[in-house]
Scaffold this active site. Structure first.
Site, PDB file in Angstrom:
ATOM      1  N   HIS A 494       0.831  -1.210   0.000  1.00 15.90           N
ATOM      2  CA  HIS A 494       0.000   0.000   0.000  1.00 15.90           C
ATOM      3  C   HIS A 494       0.865   1.259   0.000  1.00 15.90           C
ATOM      4  CE1 HIS A 494      -3.561   2.484   1.260  1.00 15.90           C
ATOM      5  NE2 HIS A 494      -2.579   3.233   1.743  1.00 15.90           N
ATOM      6  N   GLU A 495       1.752   1.359   0.976  1.00  9.29           N
ATOM      7  CA  GLU A 495       2.552   2.580   1.080  1.00  9.29           C
ATOM      8  C   GLU A 495       3.474   2.752  -0.117  1.00  9.29           C
ATOM      9  OE1 GLU A 495       1.750   4.814   3.063  1.00  9.29           O
ATOM     10  OE2 GLU A 495       0.414   3.594   4.293  1.00  9.29           O
ATOM     11  N   HIS A 498       1.743   4.584  -2.884  1.00  8.74           N
ATOM     12  CA  HIS A 498       1.902   6.038  -2.742  1.00  8.74           C
ATOM     13  C   HIS A 498       3.269   6.467  -3.280  1.00  8.74           C
ATOM     14  CE1 HIS A 498      -1.687   7.043  -0.539  1.00  8.74           C
ATOM     15  NE2 HIS A 498      -1.400   6.266   0.481  1.00  8.74           N
ATOM     16  N   HIS A 501       3.387   6.780  -6.946  1.00  4.80           N
ATOM     17  CA  HIS A 501       2.689   7.997  -7.364  1.00  4.80           C
ATOM     18  C   HIS A 501       3.627   9.194  -7.288  1.00  4.80           C
ATOM     19  CE1 HIS A 501      -1.480  10.198  -7.017  1.00  4.80           C
ATOM     20  NE2 HIS A 501      -0.902  10.387  -8.183  1.00  4.80           N
TER      21      HIS A 501
END
Length: 707
Positions: A494-495, A498, A501
């Site tokens: 998940h992290e 980010h 991105h």
């Protein structure tokens, strides 16, 4: 954070004490010039706690001078002499802010707490001094009104629109009297948010469960018991064991602990951590925050703070967010009822006569999981060694999708010895960015997991991204393997979503770069990246036994996949309840009295149509860091909204060949590299081919939409 303007945690200081501070500042302060390290990474080998306050002061002085010069420029406003000039302004302030908040959240101490307490209200005033500068807004408005005639590129047009909307939203068009009220409210809010955050760290530390007898830890594996003993030794509690609190309501140990009294004690410590009536009690603080936020919204003629804050989100209005969440309630509530009955039967089969309580749920759901799927978490953990998951799982998936590569950098200084650093290279071998990973829980670290930048990407400023991922995994005792849970694996993917991105940002202007997007869009890339954790090719590459290197047996993998939909009423329900609780707090009108926190929360939870007695919210009001200090006020629904987006996108991948470089490049080009350069609806539709729909999300959780 960008180098031009900032979010709610941004900086403020009145000019007189600011200049006095500059006069005292040491000339060797490492923030006073750009770092000479690769990618301008922070000089943690030189930075001292005492460097932050002088750098904040000088940074704000420089920034205020730069902004004042832009506002007072006698030349006719142009995009370059106003908007681009604003984007170039405040670079010293950006350096210290990005570094300070990264360290303050992850590795604070008494000195940094004092810096935050002193600077936060001053920095809020500084932000107001910019946003409420009438001359500056006049120049921006002149450009905005003439935008159709300026021959701007799409990114420039978006940047001008963002500046104008942010200034209006920050009060640029308010009357002088209302601007004065707004300044006072913003100052109070910044103080209270800092107080809340510091109380929360202290209350979580104080709320750890201290155990006197080893037998009370029955059910925990030897590694967890050793870690609990080490935590106790770190607190000078020889002969005892400490179960430290994670930020969520439920605690990981509850699934394994067989002693019901210990389970209840651990749950109670978590549930009441910030409502002990002591100096760490947050109830008065959040009641005041809710009241002030409602009053702030009223200055702008919004009915409540939720309406005020959702103006630039993908959902646009609280009603749209609420309507979306209400679509989830029927299927979730039905599944919760079925699951609760199943667990009550498991309690009966266990020879017990008590009624299911929240501290029993994860323990007995684990028993049911074992019975139904012959799946034991203790059988899984040996295949999840942290560095193997990172390098052969998280990195491998990114290599397969995007062609990027990773190299460890032991020569880059860090703020804590546990932090790992990697350099990231693009598909053609060119430098892309730098990544820091800080995974282990510390008493001086905020709870949860997050990503942010030490340096943001901008071709205007010539900077590449320097990004960090932070989590709160339990650190193994010395000599023990660093094994993690399946939830921890998901957190890592998940992290890093980010991080991708941010790494793929390709914007000219820092204001629009990378993850500088709406809250109900920013979680889309991160939640999308979670899907690759269970992709067969990726999973086989990292899920290997820490001793033998053997891959996870096929029968165990099959059990994991078979159990994928298990306990989804609980998993979805605790998030929906938290999101609804957030929306109710920020749906209060300014006329509402100061709330009794306990009563308000009880009434809010009871009105949801969910089983909140057995399935409490993921975060209670008193320790809901996301909404009181981390910028997700009236925005926690974003995790659910973006789950819809991520499952829509993943279904597109599944229908087009899955894990391929071609698909990865398309996602990078159309989503990950766009930043905030276009409206989110058209951006998503261009990739997905239609508007988002809830079907793939519910199917992913094994639920069915209400007819």
């Amino acid at each position: 954070m960008t180098s031009g303007l900032w979010t709610k945690t941004a900086l403020a200081l009145t000019l007189a004490p600011l200049l006095a501070g500059v006069a005292r500042a040491a000339p060797t302060n490492p923030f006073f010039s750009a770092s000479t390290l690769p990618y301008q990474a922070p000089r943690f080998d030189l930075i001292k706690d005492s460097d932050y306050a002088p750098a904040f002061e000088r940074g704000m002085a420089d920034h205020l001078r730069e902004v004042t010069a832009i506002a007072n420029n006698r030349a006719k406003p142009t995009f370059d002499n106003t908007i681009v000039a604003m984007e170039r302004a405040g670079q010293l302030l950006g350096r210290v802010q990005e570094t300070f908040y990264g360290v303050y959240q992850a590795n604070t101490d008494d000195a940094l707490d004092k810096v935050q307490s002193a600077e936060a209200p001053r920095l809020s005033q500084h932000e107001d001094a910019i946003y409420l500068n009438a001359r500056l807004f006049g120049r921006i408005k002149t450009l905005y009104d003439a935008r159709a005639k300026l021959s701007l590129t799409p990114e420039q047009a978006k940047l001008l629109d963002v500046y104008y909307q942010q200034f209006v939203h920050a009060g640029a068009q308010l009357s002088a009297a209302d601007k004065a009220k707004l300044r006072a409210i913003n100052t109070q809010l910044s103080k209270l948010e800092t107080v809340y955050e510091q109380k929360l760290i202290a209350s979580a530390k104080a709320g750890a469960l201290v155990v006197d007898r080893r037998e009370a830890l029955a059910g925990l594996d030897e590694g967890s018991i050793a870690a609990a003993q080490k935590d106790a030794e770190g607190r000078k509690l020889a002969g005892k064991w400490v179960l430290a609190l994670q930020n969520t309501t439920q605690q990981p140990a509850l699934s394994s602990l067989t002693n019901r009294d210990t389970r209840k004690a651990l749950f109670d410590n978590s549930w009441t951590r910030a409502e002990k009536g002591d100096g760490n009690d947050t109830r008065a603080t959040i009641a005041a925050l809710a009241k002030l936020r409602a009053q702030k919204a009223a200055l702008f003629n919004y009915p409540n703070y939720a309406a005020y804050t959702l103006y630039d989100q993908m959902a646009k209005t609280p009603e749209a967010a609420e309507n979306f969440m209400q679509q989830l309630v029927p299927a979730t509530a039905a599944e919760q009822k079925r699951e609760a009955a199943e667990l009550q039967e498991a309690i009966r089969k266990d020879g017990q006569k008590f009624t299911l309580q929240p501290w029993d749920w994860t323990h007995y759901s684990e028993q049911v999981r074992r019975e139904k799927y012959a799946l034991n978490q203790d059988d899984i953990k040996p295949y999840f060694e942290l560095k193997t998951v990172l390098q052969d799982g998280v990195f491998f998936a990114a290599e397969q999708l995007y062609g990027i590569s990773f190299k460890p950098r032991s020569d880059i200084p860090t703020y804590n010895p546990d932090v790992m650093v990697y350099e990231v290279s693009d598909k053609d071998g060119s430098p892309l960015g730098l990544m820091y990973f800080d995974y282990f829980k510390r008493d001086n670290k905020s709870g949860g997991a997050w990503m942010s930048n030490f340096v943001g990407q901008s071709t205007l400023l010539g900077t590449r991204p320097v990004i960090y991922n932070v989590a709160n995994f339990t650190k193994a005792a010395p000599g023990q393997p660093q094994l993690i849970t399946s939830d921890d694996v998901t957190t890592m993917f998940h992290e890093f979503g980010h991080a991708l991105h941010g790494l793929f940002a390709s914007q000219t202007y820092p204001m629009l770069s990378g993850t500088s997007v709406a809250r109900d869009f920013v979680e889309f890339p991160s939640q999308f990246n979670e899907n690759w954790a269970m992709d067969p090719k990726v999973f086989a590459h990292y899920a290997r036994h820490y001793k033998t290197g053997a891959p996870m047996p096929a029968e165990l993998v099959a059990k994991i996949k078979k159990a994928a939909h298990f306990n989804q009423g609980y998993a979805l329900g605790e998030i929906v309840a938290a999101a609804e609780l957030d929306m109710k707090w920020h749906g209060l009108p300014a006329s509402a009295p100061l709330q009794d926190v306990d009563k308000f929360e009880a009434d809010a939870l009871n009105s949801m149509g969910l089983d909140v007695a057995d399935v409490p919210p993921r975060y209670r009001s008193t320790y809901f860091l996301h909404i009181w200090s981390n910028g997700y006020s009236a925005g926690y629904y974003a995790y659910l909204w973006t789950e819809m987006l991520d499952q829509d996108a993943f279904s597109w991948f599944q229908n087009h060949g899955g894990l391929t470089r071609e698909n990865g490049q398309r996602f990078r080009d159309m989503i990950l590299s766009k930043g905030n350069t276009m409206d989110y609806g058209p951006m998503f539709r261009a990739f997905y081919g239609k508007d988002p729909d809830i079907g793939p999300m519910l199917a992913h959780r094994g639920l069915t939409a209400a007819k």
